[in-house]
Design an enzyme around this catalytic site. Structure first.
Site, mmCIF file in Angstrom:
data_model
loop_
_atom_site.group_PDB
_atom_site.id
_atom_site.type_symbol
_atom_site.label_atom_id
_atom_site.label_comp_id
_atom_site.label_asym_id
_atom_site.label_seq_id
_atom_site.Cartn_x
_atom_site.Cartn_y
_atom_site.Cartn_z
ATOM 1 N N ASP A 184 -31.666 -40.200 0.479
ATOM 2 C CA ASP A 184 -31.255 -40.427 1.854
ATOM 3 C C ASP A 184 -32.263 -41.404 2.484
ATOM 4 O O ASP A 184 -33.268 -41.783 1.867
ATOM 5 C CB ASP A 184 -31.150 -39.113 2.638
HETATM 6 C C1 NOJ Z 1 -29.142 -40.703 7.038
HETATM 7 C C2 NOJ Z 1 -28.058 -39.688 6.910
HETATM 8 O O1 NOJ Z 1 -28.613 -38.415 6.651
HETATM 9 C C3 NOJ Z 1 -27.042 -40.011 5.839
HETATM 10 O O2 NOJ Z 1 -25.964 -39.120 5.962
HETATM 11 C C4 NOJ Z 1 -26.581 -41.428 5.920
HETATM 12 O O3 NOJ Z 1 -25.642 -41.692 4.899
HETATM 13 C C5 NOJ Z 1 -27.783 -42.349 5.826
HETATM 14 N N1 NOJ Z 1 -28.693 -42.076 6.907
HETATM 15 C C6 NOJ Z 1 -27.385 -43.819 5.853
HETATM 16 O O4 NOJ Z 1 -26.985 -44.182 7.118
#
Ligand code: NOJ
Length: 756
Positions: A285
């Site tokens: 993430d």
């Molecule tokens: C953080 C989020 O937790 C995730 O769900 C997302 O896909 C990513 N950022 C990318 O934006």
């Protein structure tokens, strides 16, 4: 294109995601040959996922020197770049100007539709209609690929039992069975049966794993749970996505057994690849590699090496891989084989997507013009929205509204474009959405007897408003005082027959980093409702929220309540369709609504305890100040019509060879045509370990004309009764079970069967 193919020097470049052995061999040969040409730096470059931040920043850090990094082969993929022109530009840099001309992945948070925004996932889940959900993913894939994307960061399948957690908006609620069905529907919807087609995308199931178990519902907080709870209650939807062939997995921010998911070898390798046989790519993430420093796992070099060793392939934004892996290799902390493995998985994903065959296959300005925001897609969004609404209360048939009656349409969300789409609609344009006032006019004609007053701000709390306004103005604090706003709404109510109050949260009061400790309506709106109540007029509440709210007062005082979540681009039209009875609501709650925050975590499939609730016995499990029962249970949702169930079963005994079919004859006994979601629940009376008081084992949605009867059946085999035992074996226990088929989870068991 020709030049490109020549350069790669591979004779046949047919790529395909239907993994026949021949295809796999071809892919293997292709990737091996390519990797032989790659330098160590280029391999590490493939592990780097960046976001330029110019279009859609979704985190606090963005990448720099994007152009030169692409040219230098230091980028494997990008996200947050939207539109065929920009994607073409970036892809051209990679395939024309980098040494090996390896194409880039282009990802995005396509969470509930791309530009045609569907209801938030918790809303889609409320439809309990996996075909509809699958189609929403297909349309999202078609639009996203038309816009140049080949990878979506969806589905989010984190089970959560805590509505304080803002990210429940992005998932399918509290139940592993329902969540698994939806996970499968979404993955197959996005990916189709051939990833290399230009209208299918690689999905990324997230957030692996257990992110929804964060303590106190506070985002990014610690998670700690037993293996039994993980395997039986939280992991199944991720596994369902893997079983459905999901191409990628995103690791979560939280720790598991003390090790953050992003660096957790047990999770990313032993479980995911070992036990479940996943062979795609694992992406972190947003900066979750770097965040392991704050978790207390060491410096950037250490946590990057730990993550790679654990089975992470791609590093999102943080560039820990890019900047430290070579050093770790030189110091013997990782091996070249570790880097090769991760690089191979990324190249394989590109191969399966057909990018080596044609790096521009997803970039087609014509398709973007023709396929996005079409009338058909908007029509489907409207249908999906109507199917996602849950009728929570309807006294004396207050709904549907009668067109001859004068309606006072009030509330801060009644005429508000900015909040219709819901959280994580990164490519959606709020200005294209239909607010409720406009929807009512569209559906009922301009002469409809509806007048509007705002009545209140979403919140009067300036600090909360500021936090909700990070992606644009979601909360506008009116120049008029709260008293003036209320007085105007009350006057309107007095001169009307019925009040329809559209109230709830701003869309960014749920979603990422949007946990709340008080999940009631904001005080400004409570004040409005209290004043409206005093007029004595019937009150219909239309509630927009990204989570279950605490609605005890509202349940006592409103005549009807329609939960509409955040319904997407066609919100207003869909809400009008349902308010005026053009569509009879059929949604069911995928998540329990508590009475108050003190009841959380609250979920239908809890254990019995040794002292089950008994009102007459002090020393049983309960609160002194609130009942154990939720306000609205899992699976609950009313209709404008009524349904009668007659249940039967094909046998009393099940064994390894003989299944049992459970049947419900459902009659529509009311005055409207309607759809019903029939739900099968079981309870194992005695198990090798304690068993939940109820477990959903099947559901089917059926349409019945008024006065008509439909038959639904569910066949269970012993496989459906298996669960993980203390030694983590997946087996069933013989013994006695109870069951019912009904309209909600809060019904009594009506039958039993024996398993031998
Ligand atoms: C953080 C989020 O937790 C995730 O769900 C997302 O896909 C990513 N950022 C990318 O934006």
């Amino acid at each position: 294109m020709k030049k490109y193919l020549l350069f790669i020097g591979i004779l046949t470049l047919v790529s395909c995601s239907k993994s026949t052995e021949k295809d796999l061999n071809k892919m293997d040969v292709f990737v091996s040959e390519l990797m032989q040409k790659m330098t160590l730096e280029e391999k590490i470059g493939q592990l780097n996922l960046i976001t330029p931040g110019s279009d859609i920043p979704t985190g606090s850090v963005v990448s720099t020197d994007v152009e030169s990094k692409i040219k230098n082969g230091q980028v494997g993929g990008m996200f947050g770049v939207i539109g065929p022109e920009k994607i073409r530009e970036a892809q051209a840099l990679a395939v024309n100007e980098s040494r090996l001309k390896i194409p880039l992945l282009f990802g995005s948070d396509v969470i509930h539709g791309h530009k045609t925004t569907f209801p938030i996932p918790l809303g889609l889940a409320s439809s309990w209609d996996t075909e509809l959900i699958k189609k929403s993913a297909q349309i999202a894939a078609d639009e996203a690929t038309s816009d140049g994307l080949n990878w979506v960061f969806s589905p989010m399948v984190d089970i959560s039992r805590d509505p304080r957690w803002g990210r429940v908006a992005e998932g399918s609620g509290e139940d592993a069975y329902l969540g698994s069905q939806i996970a499968k529907a979404m993955v197959t919807g996005y990916q189709g049966d051939d990833l290399s087609k230009n209208n299918t995308v690689m999905a990324s199931v997230k957030h692996f794993a257990l992110y929804g178990g964060s303590e106190a519902g506070r985002d990014y907080n610690t998670v700690d749970m037993s293996k039994l709870r993980m395997y039986n209650e939280y992991l199944p939807p991720y596994k369902a996505a893997v079983d459905a062939g999901v191409g990628s997995v995103m690791s979560s921010f939280n720790e598991i057994d003390g090790v953050p998911a992003t660096g957790n070898k047990w999770l990313l390798t032993d479980l995911l690849r070992g036990e479940w046989g996943f062979d795609g790519l694992v992406v972190s993430d947003y900066t979750s590699v770097n965040e392991m420093i704050a978790h207390g796992m060491g410096d950037l070099q250490t946590v990057s090496a730990l993550s790679l060793k654990a089975g992470l392939d791609m590093d999102m934004v943080g560039e820990g891989f890019l900047t430290t892996l070579k050093k770790s290799l030189d110091e013997g902390k990782i091996t070249e084989a570790d880097i090769n493995l991760a690089c191979r998985r990324i190249l394989e994903a590109k191969y399966k997507l057909g990018l080596f065959d044609d790096p521009f296959r997803y970039i087609d300005e014509k398709r973007a013009e023709q396929n996005i925001l079409t009338v058909e897609n908007r029509d489907f969004a409207r249908k999906a929205a109507t199917h996602s609404f849950v009728l929570l209360k309807n006294n004396k048939q207050t709904l549907p509204l009668i067109s001859s009656k004068k309606i006072a349409l009030v509330g801060p969300l009644a005429n508000n474009k900015n909040n219709m789409l819901g959280t994580w609609a990164v490519s959606g344009n709020p200005q294209l959405s239909i607010p409720v006032l406009e929807g009512i006019k569209n559906v009922m004609g301009a002469d409809v007897k509806v007048r509007y007053a705002k009545g209140a701000n979403i919140t009067d709390d300036a600090a909360l408003a500021k936090r909700a306004n990070v992606f644009g103005e979601r909360v506008d604090i009116d120049a008029r005082s709260p008293e003036v706003l209320i007085a105007e709404a009350v006057l309107l109510a007095k001169n009307s027959d019925v009040v329809v109050a559209v109230v709830g949260e701003a869309s960014e009061m749920s979603g990422e980093a949007a946990s709340r400790s008080d999940i009631g309506l904001p005080q400004s709106q409570k004040n409005l409702l209290a004043a409206l109540k005093k007029t004595g007029k019937p009150i219909v509440l239309v509630i927009m929220s990204g989570r279950p709210l605490t609605l005890e007062w509202e349940n006592e005082n409103a005549d009807a309540i329609l939960q509409v979540w955040f319904a997407g681009i066609e919100a207003g039209n869909a809400i009008a369709d349902v308010l005026y009875g053009k569509y009879n609501p059929s949604g069911k709650l995928p998540m329990t609504f508590p009475r108050n925050v003190g009841q959380i975590p609250i979920y239908y499939n809890h254990k019995n305890t040794g002292r089950p609730f008994d009102a007459n016995n002090k020393f049983t499990t309960k609160y002194l100040d609130v009942s154990n029962e939720p306000l609205y249970p899992f699976g609950y949702g009313l209709s404008y019509t009524t349904f009668d169930y007659k249940i039967s079963q094909s046998a009393e005994v099940m064994d390894a060879k003989n299944s049992i079919t459970f049947t419900a004859e459902i009659s529509n006994t009311g005055n409207f045509d309607g759809e019903e979601v029939a739900q099968l629940y079981i309870h194992q009376k005695v198990g090798a370990i304690t068993r939940p008081v109820k477990e959903l084992k099947g559901f089917k949605k059926v349409l019945m004309k008024k006065g008509k009867t439909a038959t639904v059946d569910f066949t269970l085999t012993v496989d459906d009764l298996k669960y993980y035992h203390p030694d983590l074996s997946f087996t069933y226990d013989p013994g006695e079970f109870e069951f019912f088929i009904g309209t909600s989870s809060n019904q009594d068991f009506t039958g039993r069967f024996i398993v031998k």
